[in-house]
Design an enzyme around this catalytic site. Structure first.
Site, PDB file in Angstrom:
ATOM      1  N   ARG A 340     -59.750   6.983  87.098  1.00  0.00           N
ATOM      2  CA  ARG A 340     -58.702   6.890  86.351  1.00  0.00           C
ATOM      3  C   ARG A 340     -57.632   7.208  87.803  1.00  0.00           C
ATOM      4  O   ARG A 340     -56.712   7.663  87.185  1.00  0.00           O
ATOM      5  CB  ARG A 340     -57.658   7.120  85.016  1.00  0.00           C
ATOM      6  CG  ARG A 340     -59.178   5.970  84.675  1.00  0.00           C
ATOM      7  CD  ARG A 340     -59.098   4.363  85.349  1.00  0.00           C
ATOM      8  NE  ARG A 340     -60.468   3.346  84.670  1.00  0.00           N
ATOM      9  CZ  ARG A 340     -61.551   3.573  85.169  1.00  0.00           C
ATOM     10  NH1 ARG A 340     -62.102   4.376  85.965  1.00  0.00           N
ATOM     11  NH2 ARG A 340     -62.878   2.783  84.350  1.00  0.00           N
ATOM     12  N   ASP A 489     -58.724   1.883  72.889  1.00  0.00           N
ATOM     13  CA  ASP A 489     -57.643   3.094  72.821  1.00  0.00           C
ATOM     14  C   ASP A 489     -56.858   3.328  71.449  1.00  0.00           C
ATOM     15  O   ASP A 489     -56.249   4.145  71.310  1.00  0.00           O
ATOM     16  CB  ASP A 489     -57.644   3.525  73.764  1.00  0.00           C
ATOM     17  CG  ASP A 489     -58.237   4.047  74.702  1.00  0.00           C
ATOM     18  OD1 ASP A 489     -58.899   5.229  74.864  1.00  0.00           O
ATOM     19  OD2 ASP A 489     -57.906   4.057  76.567  1.00  0.00           O
TER      20      ASP A 489
HETATM   21  C1  GLC Z   1     -58.829   1.654  79.145  1.00  0.00           C
HETATM   22  C2  GLC Z   1     -58.971   3.057  78.874  1.00  0.00           C
HETATM   23  C3  GLC Z   1     -60.489   2.449  78.770  1.00  0.00           C
HETATM   24  C4  GLC Z   1     -59.942   1.787  77.223  1.00  0.00           C
HETATM   25  C5  GLC Z   1     -59.164   0.610  77.073  1.00  0.00           C
HETATM   26  C6  GLC Z   1     -58.846  -0.155  76.092  1.00  0.00           C
HETATM   27  O1  GLC Z   1     -58.294   0.845  80.332  1.00  0.00           O
HETATM   28  O2  GLC Z   1     -59.026   3.535  80.332  1.00  0.00           O
HETATM   29  O3  GLC Z   1     -60.892   3.751  77.721  1.00  0.00           O
HETATM   30  O4  GLC Z   1     -61.384   1.476  76.726  1.00  0.00           O
HETATM   31  O5  GLC Z   1     -58.289   0.904  77.624  1.00  0.00           O
HETATM   32  O6  GLC Z   1     -58.272   0.858  75.439  1.00  0.00           O
END
Ligand code: GLC
Length: 795
Positions: A340, A489
């Site tokens: 990222r 997240d």
């Molecule tokens: C973003 C994060 C990833 C996470 C996703 C869902 O894409 O980079 O790590 O799993 O969000 O929250």
């Protein structure tokens, strides 16, 4: 409305209308030197890191400026334009243009006032500089005198934020100098000079194949009081041969070309972070511009097309083919390489690799370059802490065996991550499995790899400890605790809350582990018993008849129960119940039906519904987002891949393909204003039905969507599922397809696969004909494969 089309023969996306709803970008280069370029030549370059190695300036979230600009000026009339539509923006009825984004190169071809320009941007394979080749052709029947100006806006500091905001310092540390064929930017010229007088932080913009007739190294002198659409130097017809000392540096060089009717000329601008000696050497290398550029372009294309060569499909859906053969695959390599790190959304400020993101990204290239995948997988295994958890953030400087961990303040201070996620190390199981299955390299399980902080162990031992980490972090119901987050997240469940998603991941891990530990009877017994116990809990505590719940809060309240008003149905527990094989076939049918009824929209499946508005609880952080957005009820794109896979595993080809199509970038090609971002790459999410902009997508390129949708399509829809013994081929396709073909290289052997669907089924093939011999549908053991194989799969 559409702005372009897929040219699959060339493996290019061609943008024919430059007025796209967002800057549609491409990636050039390698981890050593990266460049992002948009259809209008906007974008930036960096050495190693977008945040700490920034060479070219770019203003985020603005007008796609500045960029790698080439201005053209008719010396007789004084009329000027740019070789990309922006920044000058001549009226589109007089200015014809197309941008061809290819695999790691971009060419912008424009025609205005009888002059055709072709500007090719690329980073040569293995190089750490970039090339802007400019070819001009006089299409008129009179001689033309054309001036060409380049413009590159250097940062004053490699640290992106310093360049942008610490102006009391960074405005006073640079100067430019001119050296016949290039402009050199110096930064902190007298700080740590090396014996040869260089600092190693110099940048240059040079010209090969033509003679510089004027220059400026000062942005203010180039632009005057104007903006990029009317730079003073171009309007005047000359740069004033000025250089910056303090202020804002740039690289602007002018050359002049007299072209007879039909005549062409070629030159190249070159850019990089190089010393005065290196810059000169690079410029000299391009003296024979056309020959050098053509050779380098050929090398680049053959490298990339080679990387994409292990799978080629031809189905009745040309958009699907373009995505699988080229664009989704190229995006998978791009996320694999840059994680990222840098895009038009990410400034590059993440100072390391996210554990789960990176382990997931590896899956996306497994079917194309498993050995490259293995290297990164080994690296990620070495970022597992000795107790089995993955480091939440793996520093770019990762030094296995010597790292600090979230248990230590130093790690928290350096990374900002105070604790572990419940899911991180569990992504290793499917990824290791896919590597072994693609290559047959079971010896990998015995490879010794250090842990991040201390100890070393075989891959098998690493995986055992990952299971152990989950088993020593269970919540009150005996399911994995949610800790700082699971895949989501925004879901912070802590030590006492529990996640069904992680429980399914763990169940899947326990099952896969059985294949890795076949001759350890005691451990096998442990795996079986643990899986059985977990399954019982999932069925007794988490199954509500038509859905699995999302988990438990730390106070025991259920998340994702049908009795909740908000967020009462979640996508991931349903797809993962199927992927992990925890769901019985009956359960799978029911829960997938619930998903289809409650979460499906014309643009894909929403992550959960209804979005959180009023029923907030600590830990449901997605409520920060507007309803229908991102994790709060948006169409998160990565989970589409899991839903596709789950449907395909159940033999539901119609639904698998429908889900694919709903959210596929290419499906929006003719409705591009709705989607906004590129129709050739996946975004992180699409706004859901609760948003007034349903269907609009965001966060392009660097997203786990690339790998997950790729896996959903390759293993699910196309049904190519390698195992340790061989390859299982079980497509799940729309019933109306008559069939399709695939060219697949599996462990060095060629498979020419024809899927015959004259029966018009959607899954569960009946038989396979391998090199003329009929056999039951299912697995083809590697031992039965020759160098070249004809495989017919009868649906
Ligand atoms: C973003 C994060 C990833 C996470 C996703 C869902 O894409 O980079 O790590 O799993 O969000 O929250």
């Amino acid at each position: 409305m559409n702005y372009g089309y897929f040219d699959e023969k060339a493996r290019e996306y061609v943008i024919t209308n430059p007025n796209t709803p967002a800057p549609w970008a491409n990636y050039l280069g390698s981890p050593e030197y990266g460049a992002i370029v948009t259809l209008n030549a906007g974008g930036y370059s960096f050495v190693k890191s977008g945040a700490a190695g920034r060479i070219l300036r770019y203003t985020f979230n603005q007008f796609d400026e500045p960029g790698r600009y080439i201005y053209l000026r008719d010396e007789e009339t004084g009329d000027f334009w740019s070789a990309s539509w922006r920044p000058v923006m001549k009226p589109l009825d007089q200015y014809k243009t197309e941008c061809r984004h290819g695999t790691s190169y971009t060419e912008i071809i424009s025609e205005y006032s009888g002059i055709r320009s072709r500007v090719l941007y690329y980073v040569p394979l293995g190089a750490t500089h970039e090339v802007w080749r400019v070819s001009l052709e006089n299409l008129t029947d009179r001689e033309r005198k054309i001036s060409v100006f380049s413009y590159a806006e250097f940062t004053t500091e490699s640290l992106y934020t310093q360049d942008m905001v610490n102006l009391q310092y960074t405005q006073f540390i640079t100067k430019t100098t001119f050296h016949d064929s290039f402009i050199l930017e110096q930064i902190n010229e007298f700080n740590y000079p090396r014996p040869d007088g260089t600092t190693g932080r110099e940048r240059f913009l040079g010209l090969a194949g033509a003679k510089v007739c004027s220059y400026t190294g000062s942005r203010d002198q180039f632009l005057g009081r104007c903006r990029f659409d009317k730079p003073k130097a171009v309007a005047d017809g000359r740069c004033d041969n000025s250089l910056n000392y303090n202020g804002n540096p740039c690289g602007a060089l002018q050359f002049s070309a007299a072209l007879k009717p039909g005549e062409k000329t070629t030159a190249a601008f070159l850019l990089g972070q190089k010393t005065v000696f290196e810059a000169k050497e690079i410029v000299d290398r391009y003296a024979d511009t056309e020959v050098t550029v053509n050779r380098e372009l050929e090398e680049l294309i053959s490298y990339w097309h080679g990387e994409l060569a292990n799978l080629k499909i031809e189905t009745p859906d040309k958009n699907f083919d373009a995505m699988i053969n080229t664009w989704n695959a190229f995006q998978c390599f791009t996320t694999f390489v840059w994680s990222r790190a840098a895009s038009l959304m990410y400034c590059g400020e993440r100072n390391g690799y996210g554990y789960r993101d990176t382990v997931q990204d590896i899956q996306g290239i497994m079917h194309l370059d498993p050995e490259l995948a293995r290297k990164q997988l080994t690296f990620m295994l070495s970022a597992q802490v000795h107790h089995g958890a993955g480091l939440p953030l793996v520093k770019f400087t990762h030094n296995a065996g010597h790292e600090d961990t979230p248990e230590q303040d130093s790690y928290v201070k350096a990374t900002g991550h105070p604790s572990y996620r419940a899911d991180d190390a569990l992504w290793l199981f499917p990824t290791v499995y896919k590597y072994i299955a693609e290559t047959g390299n079971t010896a990998y399980l015995d490879e010794e790899i250090p842990f991040a902080d201390k100890d070393t162990g075989t891959v098998r031992e690493h995986l055992k400890r990952a299971i152990n980490f989950s088993m020593t972090h269970l919540g009150p119901h005996g399911m994995p605790a949610g800790l700082h987050a699971d895949w989501n997240d925004c879901l912070v469940l802590g030590d006492q809350g529990e996640s069904t998603f992680v429980a399914f991941q763990l169940y899947y891990a326990l099952r896969l582990m059985k294949e890795f530990c076949a001759d350890e009877p005691d451990y096998l017994k442990y795996l079986d018993e643990t899986a059985e116990k977990l399954l019982k809990i999932l069925n007794e505590q988490c199954f509500e008849g038509d859905r699995f719940i999302r988990g438990f809060r730390d106070n025991g309240d259920i998340i994702g129960s049908k009795n909740n008003n908000e967020a009462n149905i979640w996508l991931n527990p349903q797809s993962w119940a199927v992927i992990s094989r925890a769901a019985t076939p009956e359960q799978a049918e029911t829960i997938l039906n619930t998903v289809s009824e409650k979460l499906d929209t014309p643009y894909g499946l929403e992550l959960m519904q209804p979005s959180y508005r009023y029923e907030y609880w600590d830990g449901a952080r997605m409520r920060l987002f507007n309803p229908g957005t991102k994790e709060n009820g948006g169409i998160f794109c990565q989970p589409q891949g899991w839903a596709i896979l789950a449907e395909a595993l159940c033999g539901h080809g119609n639904r698998a393909f429908r889900y694919y199509q709903e959210s596929s970038p290419a499906s929006f090609n003719d409705d591009a204003d709705r989607r906004v971002i590129e129709p050739y790459v996946h975004g992180q999410f699409i706004e859901g039905h609760e948003s007034p902009f349903a269907g609009r997508s965001h966060v392009h390129w660097l997203t786990g969507t690339a790998s997950t949708v790729m896996v959903g399509c390759v293993e699910g829809i196309l049904g190519l599922r390698p195992t340790a013994e061989g390859i299982l081929i079980s497509p799940a396709i729309p019933h109306e397809w008559d069939g399709f073909t695939m060219e697949k290289v599996f462990r060095g052997k060629k498979l020419h696969i024809t899927v015959d669907n004259s029966a018009h089924k959607e899954g569960n093939p009946t038989k396979i004909i391998l090199n003329g011999a009929e056999r039951a549908a299912g697995l083809i053991p590697e031992s039965e494969l020759k160098e070249e194989n004809t495989v017919t799969v009868i649906m």
